[in-house]
Design an enzyme around this catalytic site. Structure first.
Site, mmCIF file in Angstrom:
data_model
loop_
_atom_site.group_PDB
_atom_site.id
_atom_site.type_symbol
_atom_site.label_atom_id
_atom_site.label_comp_id
_atom_site.label_asym_id
_atom_site.label_seq_id
_atom_site.Cartn_x
_atom_site.Cartn_y
_atom_site.Cartn_z
ATOM 1 N N SER A 150 26.071 21.095 86.646
ATOM 2 C CA SER A 150 26.178 19.978 87.586
ATOM 3 C C SER A 150 27.482 19.212 87.391
ATOM 4 O O SER A 150 27.730 18.226 88.089
ATOM 5 C CB SER A 150 24.990 19.026 87.413
ATOM 6 N N CYS B 292 26.545 25.359 50.694
ATOM 7 C CA CYS B 292 27.378 26.565 50.714
ATOM 8 C C CYS B 292 27.294 27.288 49.357
ATOM 9 O O CYS B 292 27.560 26.676 48.319
ATOM 10 C CB CYS B 292 28.819 26.168 51.007
ATOM 11 N N HIS C 257 30.789 23.827 73.540
ATOM 12 C CA HIS C 257 29.832 23.117 72.683
ATOM 13 C C HIS C 257 29.439 23.931 71.451
ATOM 14 O O HIS C 257 28.461 23.627 70.786
ATOM 15 C CB HIS C 257 28.587 22.729 73.486
ATOM 16 N N CYS D 102 31.045 27.072 47.698
ATOM 17 C CA CYS D 102 31.700 25.858 47.209
ATOM 18 C C CYS D 102 30.758 24.669 47.078
ATOM 19 O O CYS D 102 31.171 23.592 46.649
ATOM 20 C CB CYS D 102 32.879 25.496 48.113
ATOM 21 N N CYS E 45 34.656 24.577 53.180
ATOM 22 C CA CYS E 45 35.543 25.740 53.041
ATOM 23 C C CYS E 45 35.593 26.605 54.301
ATOM 24 O O CYS E 45 36.417 27.512 54.399
ATOM 25 C CB CYS E 45 35.129 26.601 51.842
ATOM 26 N N ILE F 12 25.343 27.249 74.232
ATOM 27 C CA ILE F 12 25.493 27.589 72.820
ATOM 28 C C ILE F 12 24.735 28.863 72.482
ATOM 29 O O ILE F 12 24.597 29.224 71.322
ATOM 30 C CB ILE F 12 24.950 26.432 71.931
HETATM 31 ZN ZN LIG Z 1 31.935 26.282 51.332
#
Ligand SMILES: [Zn+2]
Length: 258
Positions: A197, A155, A122, A158, A133, A104
């Site tokens: 692995s 957020c 991942h 929204c 959103c 990641i």
């Molecule tokens: Zn949002």
């Protein structure tokens, strides 16, 4: 013949866009990224937060952001190592169909591979997304809100729940990423596994997709995997050392043919 020479030969024999690189935590340990699954890794220190619990419990979201303030800075500060740089070099030489990763950390992109050529099974720790959103935010800006006292930031567009674009326990892996990974493995001549692995889904099964279509398998990993017996090359050398050596040989071959 050395492992590096064998790897160089395999890459050149697979030819243009003939190789898919599959990477796990082992490719990034030399960049200082801890292996989350290892003893002493993040998941042995913190109980994992299940996706559905994250959605319904604001206290678990606050806990998740508090953890992130500790776990993200090392990822943000990490730089690509020689293995990432070799992979990027092969991609720029046109040898790779793509890179599939369990990591990641975004280090393949930071090493220079185009984002579109990297399939992140991942997810990615550097981005935060709104679960309502879909708007995305740089992680540093959201962390700045948490540090300023907004313990469960929502957020700004929204009001929806924000979450890192990593795949959590209990959250299904994005189907599109798995489908892209399978397609790459089914249409390639060489699958090169580095630092995995091959124990968790779909890592355990993807190299077999390449073998099933008659492709070859090369594995660079410290410990044995269940697919070693089917691999043309198995190397226990450190990925950064082996890949740097192989990169020199591949570059030399390209110079000679130029
Ligand atoms: Zn949002």
């Amino acid at each position: 013949m050395s492992d590096a020479q064998q790897l160089s030969d395999l890459l050149l024999q697979a030819g243009d866009a003939g190789t898919v690189v599959f990477t796990g935590a082992g490719v990034s340990t030399e960049s200082g990224i801890p292996d989350f699954r290892s003893a002493g890794g993040i998941w042995s220190r913190y109980a994992p937060i299940d996706y559905l619990d994250y959605l319904r419990d604001p206290e678990l979201r606050r806990e998740s952001w508090r953890r992130g303030l500790h776990t993200y800075p090392p990822i943000a500060a990490a730089a690509p190592n020689a293995a990432h740089l070799a992979i990027s070099d092969w991609w720029h030489h046109g040898l790779l169909a793509g890179v599939v990763t369990q990591n990641i950390d975004g280090l393949h992109q930071r090493a220079g591979v185009l984002n579109d050529a990297v399939v992140e099974l991942h997810g990615n720790a550097h981005w935060i997304a709104c679960l309502s959103c879909g708007r995305r935010f740089d992680r540093a800006t959201v962390h700045a809100r948490v540090i300023a006292g907004d313990e469960d930031p929502s957020c700004p567009g929204c009001g929806g729940i924000l979450k890192a674009t990593t795949v959590s326990f209990g959250q299904s892996m994005r189907e599109q990423a798995v489908a892209s990974a399978r397609h790459l493995h089914a249409t390639t001549r060489l699958c090169l596994v580095i630092g995995s692995s091959l124990v968790v889904y779909p890592a355990a099964t993807l190299p077999e997709v390449t073998l099933d279509v008659g492709g070859r398998l090369a594995i660079v990993n410290y410990t044995p995997t269940h697919l070693d017996q089917f691999a043309t090359l198995v190397s226990r050398q450190p990925a950064a050392v082996l890949l740097a050596d192989a990169q020199g040989l591949v570059s030399g071959a390209f110079r000679q043919s130029a």
